[in-house]
Write a protein that holds these residues in place. Structure first.
Motif, PDB file in Angstrom:
ATOM      1  N   VAL A  75       3.523   7.114   2.629  1.00  0.00           N
ATOM      2  CA  VAL A  75       2.828   7.154   1.426  1.00  0.00           C
ATOM      3  C   VAL A  75       3.392   8.181   0.316  1.00  0.00           C
ATOM      4  O   VAL A  75       3.541   9.301   0.697  1.00  0.00           O
ATOM      5  N   ALA A  76       3.517   7.627  -0.868  1.00  0.00           N
ATOM      6  CA  ALA A  76       4.486   8.498  -1.831  1.00  0.00           C
ATOM      7  C   ALA A  76       3.490   9.075  -2.728  1.00  0.00           C
ATOM      8  O   ALA A  76       2.431   8.438  -3.177  1.00  0.00           O
ATOM      9  N   THR A  77       3.867  10.377  -3.469  1.00  0.00           N
ATOM     10  CA  THR A  77       3.406  10.800  -4.577  1.00  0.00           C
ATOM     11  C   THR A  77       4.296  10.979  -5.422  1.00  0.00           C
ATOM     12  O   THR A  77       5.454  11.449  -5.232  1.00  0.00           O
ATOM     13  N   VAL A  78       3.799  10.561  -7.017  1.00  0.00           N
ATOM     14  CA  VAL A  78       4.660  11.038  -8.006  1.00  0.00           C
ATOM     15  C   VAL A  78       3.770  11.911  -8.863  1.00  0.00           C
ATOM     16  O   VAL A  78       3.062  11.203  -9.903  1.00  0.00           O
ATOM     17  N   CYS A  79       3.442  13.186  -8.655  1.00  0.00           N
ATOM     18  CA  CYS A  79       2.413  13.792  -9.124  1.00  0.00           C
ATOM     19  C   CYS A  79       2.645  15.272  -9.416  1.00  0.00           C
ATOM     20  O   CYS A  79       3.502  15.910  -9.149  1.00  0.00           O
ATOM     21  N   TRP A  80       1.761  15.666 -10.403  1.00  0.00           N
ATOM     22  CA  TRP A  80       1.983  17.161 -10.752  1.00  0.00           C
ATOM     23  C   TRP A  80       0.946  18.068  -9.955  1.00  0.00           C
ATOM     24  O   TRP A  80       0.458  17.387  -8.790  1.00  0.00           O
ATOM     25  N   ASN A 113      14.530   3.762   0.517  1.00  0.00           N
ATOM     26  CA  ASN A 113      15.055   4.338   1.611  1.00  0.00           C
ATOM     27  C   ASN A 113      13.920   4.618   2.723  1.00  0.00           C
ATOM     28  O   ASN A 113      13.976   4.496   3.841  1.00  0.00           O
ATOM     29  N   ALA A 114      12.939   5.317   1.975  1.00  0.00           N
ATOM     30  CA  ALA A 114      11.786   5.829   2.758  1.00  0.00           C
ATOM     31  C   ALA A 114      10.797   4.663   2.965  1.00  0.00           C
ATOM     32  O   ALA A 114       9.898   4.523   3.941  1.00  0.00           O
ATOM     33  N   GLU A 115      11.006   3.412   2.323  1.00  0.00           N
ATOM     34  CA  GLU A 115       9.975   2.247   2.575  1.00  0.00           C
ATOM     35  C   GLU A 115       8.564   2.672   2.284  1.00  0.00           C
ATOM     36  O   GLU A 115       7.703   2.288   3.230  1.00  0.00           O
ATOM     37  N   ASP A 116       8.154   3.404   1.406  1.00  0.00           N
ATOM     38  CA  ASP A 116       6.974   3.712   1.050  1.00  0.00           C
ATOM     39  C   ASP A 116       5.948   2.396   0.728  1.00  0.00           C
ATOM     40  O   ASP A 116       6.486   1.523   0.166  1.00  0.00           O
ATOM     41  N   LYS A 117       4.738   2.430   1.238  1.00  0.00           N
ATOM     42  CA  LYS A 117       4.057   1.436   1.287  1.00  0.00           C
ATOM     43  C   LYS A 117       2.828   1.538   0.302  1.00  0.00           C
ATOM     44  O   LYS A 117       2.454   0.759  -0.327  1.00  0.00           O
ATOM     45  N   LEU A 118       2.598   2.919  -0.177  1.00  0.00           N
ATOM     46  CA  LEU A 118       1.500   2.933  -1.236  1.00  0.00           C
ATOM     47  C   LEU A 118       2.324   4.134  -1.898  1.00  0.00           C
ATOM     48  O   LEU A 118       2.604   5.238  -1.314  1.00  0.00           O
ATOM     49  N   LEU A 119       1.691   4.044  -3.209  1.00  0.00           N
ATOM     50  CA  LEU A 119       2.299   5.048  -4.108  1.00  0.00           C
ATOM     51  C   LEU A 119       1.205   5.552  -5.043  1.00  0.00           C
ATOM     52  O   LEU A 119       0.574   4.879  -6.107  1.00  0.00           O
ATOM     53  N   PHE A 120       0.999   7.073  -4.920  1.00  0.00           N
ATOM     54  CA  PHE A 120       0.182   7.651  -5.909  1.00  0.00           C
ATOM     55  C   PHE A 120       1.052   8.168  -7.123  1.00  0.00           C
ATOM     56  O   PHE A 120       2.065   8.665  -6.850  1.00  0.00           O
ATOM     57  N   VAL A 121       0.312   8.002  -8.323  1.00  0.00           N
ATOM     58  CA  VAL A 121       1.151   8.465  -9.624  1.00  0.00           C
ATOM     59  C   VAL A 121       0.324   8.974 -10.484  1.00  0.00           C
ATOM     60  O   VAL A 121      -0.782   8.402 -10.668  1.00  0.00           O
ATOM     61  N   ASP A 122       0.648   9.908 -11.152  1.00  0.00           N
ATOM     62  CA  ASP A 122      -0.121  10.353 -12.391  1.00  0.00           C
ATOM     63  C   ASP A 122      -0.058   9.686 -13.403  1.00  0.00           C
ATOM     64  O   ASP A 122       0.990   8.893 -13.700  1.00  0.00           O
ATOM     65  N   TYR A 151      -0.451   0.497  -5.958  1.00  0.00           N
ATOM     66  CA  TYR A 151      -0.220   1.844  -6.707  1.00  0.00           C
ATOM     67  C   TYR A 151      -1.753   2.284  -7.076  1.00  0.00           C
ATOM     68  O   TYR A 151      -2.365   1.691  -7.224  1.00  0.00           O
ATOM     69  N   VAL A 152      -1.772   3.568  -6.963  1.00  0.00           N
ATOM     70  CA  VAL A 152      -3.076   4.272  -7.306  1.00  0.00           C
ATOM     71  C   VAL A 152      -2.869   5.515  -8.251  1.00  0.00           C
ATOM     72  O   VAL A 152      -1.892   6.336  -8.057  1.00  0.00           O
ATOM     73  N   VAL A 153      -3.251   5.433  -9.674  1.00  0.00           N
ATOM     74  CA  VAL A 153      -3.351   6.212 -10.670  1.00  0.00           C
ATOM     75  C   VAL A 153      -4.288   7.458 -10.233  1.00  0.00           C
ATOM     76  O   VAL A 153      -5.465   7.365 -10.160  1.00  0.00           O
ATOM     77  N   MET A 154      -3.865   8.650 -10.311  1.00  0.00           N
ATOM     78  CA  MET A 154      -4.654   9.920 -10.153  1.00  0.00           C
ATOM     79  C   MET A 154      -5.536   9.965 -11.247  1.00  0.00           C
ATOM     80  O   MET A 154      -5.191  10.031 -12.252  1.00  0.00           O
ATOM     81  N   GLY A 155      -6.874  10.374 -10.949  1.00  0.00           N
ATOM     82  CA  GLY A 155      -7.911  10.206 -12.053  1.00  0.00           C
ATOM     83  C   GLY A 155      -8.963   9.305 -11.785  1.00  0.00           C
ATOM     84  O   GLY A 155      -9.005   8.520 -10.705  1.00  0.00           O
ATOM     85  N   ASP A 156      -9.587   8.883 -12.844  1.00  0.00           N
ATOM     86  CA  ASP A 156     -10.673   7.981 -12.946  1.00  0.00           C
ATOM     87  C   ASP A 156     -10.551   6.825 -13.851  1.00  0.00           C
ATOM     88  O   ASP A 156     -11.458   5.891 -14.126  1.00  0.00           O
ATOM     89  N   ALA A 157      -9.332   6.658 -14.333  1.00  0.00           N
ATOM     90  CA  ALA A 157      -9.031   5.509 -15.147  1.00  0.00           C
ATOM     91  C   ALA A 157      -7.692   5.044 -15.008  1.00  0.00           C
ATOM     92  O   ALA A 157      -6.724   6.054 -14.764  1.00  0.00           O
ATOM     93  N   VAL A 158      -7.178   3.945 -15.500  1.00  0.00           N
ATOM     94  CA  VAL A 158      -6.107   3.163 -15.351  1.00  0.00           C
ATOM     95  C   VAL A 158      -5.513   2.907 -16.715  1.00  0.00           C
ATOM     96  O   VAL A 158      -6.031   1.913 -17.464  1.00  0.00           O
ATOM     97  N   PRO A 159      -4.386   3.650 -17.392  1.00  0.00           N
ATOM     98  CA  PRO A 159      -4.006   3.321 -18.789  1.00  0.00           C
ATOM     99  C   PRO A 159      -3.442   2.001 -18.537  1.00  0.00           C
ATOM    100  O   PRO A 159      -2.952   1.157 -17.537  1.00  0.00           O
TER     101      PRO A 159
END
Length: 550
Positions: A62-67, A104-113, A135-143
């Motif tokens: 499970v990947a994260t691209v987050c602050w 390379n990691a074969e990530d299955k789910l990705l959290f992103v800011d 894909y899961v966008v961090m917070g309570d809304a999806v732009p």
């Protein structure tokens, strides 16, 4: 024999039971958000149930691209305690590196800011991301976005039970993953098992490590995508301490405000962060009275920075060293008790080094001839290290494994010297040390000397090819605004010639607006080498009597 594996989940269990009302504070785009360990444990349970509902299996990545914020922190325990592997991705990497890493990691789910969606959109249509199912966008809304399927984090966890039947995991269950920055080729994946992160956490809690306890208020400024924020989210939880997360791209004013308003006692980051804070404090008032310690890693801190925090703000600066491959803490520069009565200059000399090996690890220093180098503070060689939280292989990179490991020893690529007391000092990266006329010049030492000058904001030194001497040092300096460059050039060269052999002095000082930085905030010398790979910078600049013997 004990029947319980060394895993992360008991750290959270203890914090929630013993320190249930201790706060977790997060600076977000919506403002400051806060809850406590009791609420955090419930949210982590919801996340685990959501992962199960999303079809994440044990062992999936499970990947994260987050602050740095509380949503990211929830993945730190929710994903590995579930039995999956948390793969933190550096959003500052080039797009093609992100593509390679996810493939390379074969990530299955990705959290992103939300602020980083464009980064992922740029590569989302690539076959390299074909493994990503959600894909899961961090917070309570999806732009508005072309990511698909996509949901927001609050909707992802909403409605799920706060209780989760956590699995009994083995010590060697993969728990985390981080890739090196790839400045000399493709990034290399480093996997962290449950027991590696457990051992690293226990070591950092000791007085010889970072020495956290439940009274601390800990603010990781080092990014959570970079080697688990140096393990602080785990260590702070194990200690039952208060967490403060500074959110996306915090400015010095944001950090000063959080320290003052939340009572931060401990923080950590790369030197450029603290240089920025010191500059801010020169022009602005801020109450840093709660702050006790700053850990500086990533690259060496100039002694002037250590002295300023000490003398002006009564804040202890701890030098530390580590790598992605070491989970990452390897050394911390605590003074031995017998040094308490030493004069300030002798103490600063020790504190300016990378310090003493963390309990649980072993190292040796290997010279060019393959033999071990003595601990005399003068001879140097490459540092080899081993221990329970040091990786013994890269993920699917057999050629790198053959080059970078010797049995159970990791070859760090760091050139070091060790004094009689056991204090490690990084002389240079093996690729950055400058060889001039058959003799070595430490670019790091020259950088520290340059940045000790009041009119130098930043400085780095690289070796430029030289027809006669093989390489010569060139300094790249960012002057303080309003400084006379000619006077500064003469001043810094004169001070270096007073302190070092004349042939160590840079042959040229090039003034630039900013030192290029890697995705982890370190000086990126590769960029300067490529831009200034020009012998004309140094040809004829070295007097015959000033150069080393050939």
């Amino acid at each position: 024999m004990g029947g319980t594996a060394q895993t992360l989940r008991p750290f959270l269990w203890r914090a929630a039971k013993l320190h249930s009302d201790t706060e977790i504070v997060s600076r977000t785009g919506r403002g400051i958000e806060r809850y406590d360990y009791e609420g955090y444990e419930r949210r982590v349970g919801q996340l685990a149930n959501a992962l199960a509902d999303a079809g994440i299996d044990s062992g999936d990545r499970v990947a994260t691209v987050c602050w740095n914020h509380h949503w990211h922190f929830e993945t730190y325990f929710g994903v590995p305690s579930y039995g999956a592997q948390l793969h933190t991705i550096n959003p500052l990497l080039p797009d093609h590196h992100v593509e390679y890493i996810v493939e390379n990691a074969e990530d299955k789910l990705l959290f992103v800011d939300a602020s980083l969606i464009e980064k992922i959109e740029a590569v989302a249509d690539s076959p390299s991301l074909s493994s990503v199912e959600q894909y899961v966008v961090m917070g309570d809304a999806v732009p508005e976005t072309n990511l698909d399927p996509v949901t927001d984090y609050e909707s992802f966890v909403e409605g799920h039970d706060t209780e989760y039947d956590w699995p009994s995991l083995e010590d060697d269950t993969p728990a985390g993953m981080c890739y090196t920055s790839g400045t000399t080729g493709k990034p290399k994946g480093v996997e962290y098992t449950q027991s590696m992160l457990w051992g690293h956490t226990m070591a950092t809690l000791t007085p010889q490590g970072l020495e956290f306890d439940e009274s601390d208020v800990i603010m990781p400024v080092v990014p959570m995508f970079h080697v688990n924020a140096w393990g602080m989210p785990y260590s702070a939880t194990a200690a039952g301490a208060k967490h403060v997360y500074p959110g996306p791209a915090p400015e010095p004013a944001d950090l000063a405000k959080l320290i003052e308003e939340e009572g931060v006692t401990f923080t950590a980051g790369v030197p450029t962060v603290w240089l920025g804070l010191l500059e801010y404090l020169e022009e602005n008032d801020a109450d840093l009275s709660s702050l006790e310690r700053i850990v500086i890693g990533g690259s060496a801190a100039p002694e002037a920075v250590i002295r300023q925090f000490d003398e002006k703000y009564d804040v202890e600066v701890l030098h530390a060293w580590g790598m992605t491959e070491t989970s990452p803490i390897g050394t911390v520069s605590h003074l031995k008790s017998k040094m308490d009565d030493w004069d300030a200059d002798r103490q600063y000399e020790k504190r300016g080094k990378q310090g003493l090996i963390a309990p649980g690890l072993e190292f040796k220093v290997v010279g060019d001839d393959g033999g071990e180098v003595p601990w005399n503070g003068e001879d140097f060689g490459e540092m080899y290290i081993k221990g329970p939280w040091v990786t013994q292989e890269y993920f699917e990179r057999p050629e790198a494994n053959e080059a970078d490991f010797e049995g159970e020893w990791l070859k760090t690529g760091d050139v070091v010297t060790v004094d009689e007391e056991g204090y490690v000092q990084i002389v240079d990266r093996a690729k950055d040390v400058i060889k001039s006329g058959g003799e070595w010049i430490s670019s790091l030492e020259l950088e520290n000397a340059l940045m000790a000058h009041d009119d130098v904001a930043e400085a780095t030194v690289v070796g430029v090819p030289h027809e006669r001497w093989q390489e010569r040092p060139v300094a790249f300096v960012v002057p303080v605004e309003g400084t006379d460059e000619d006077e500064l050039r003469e001043g810094v060269l004169a001070s270096i010639r007073e302190e070092y052999p004349r042939w160590w002095a840079p042959d040229e000082v090039v003034f630039i607006d900013e030192v290029p930085k890697t995705a982890t905030g370190k000086f990126d010398k590769k960029v300067l080498r490529e831009e200034y790979d020009d012998q004309s910078l140094v040809e004829g600049a070295v007097p015959e009597d000033a150069a080393p013997d050939e």
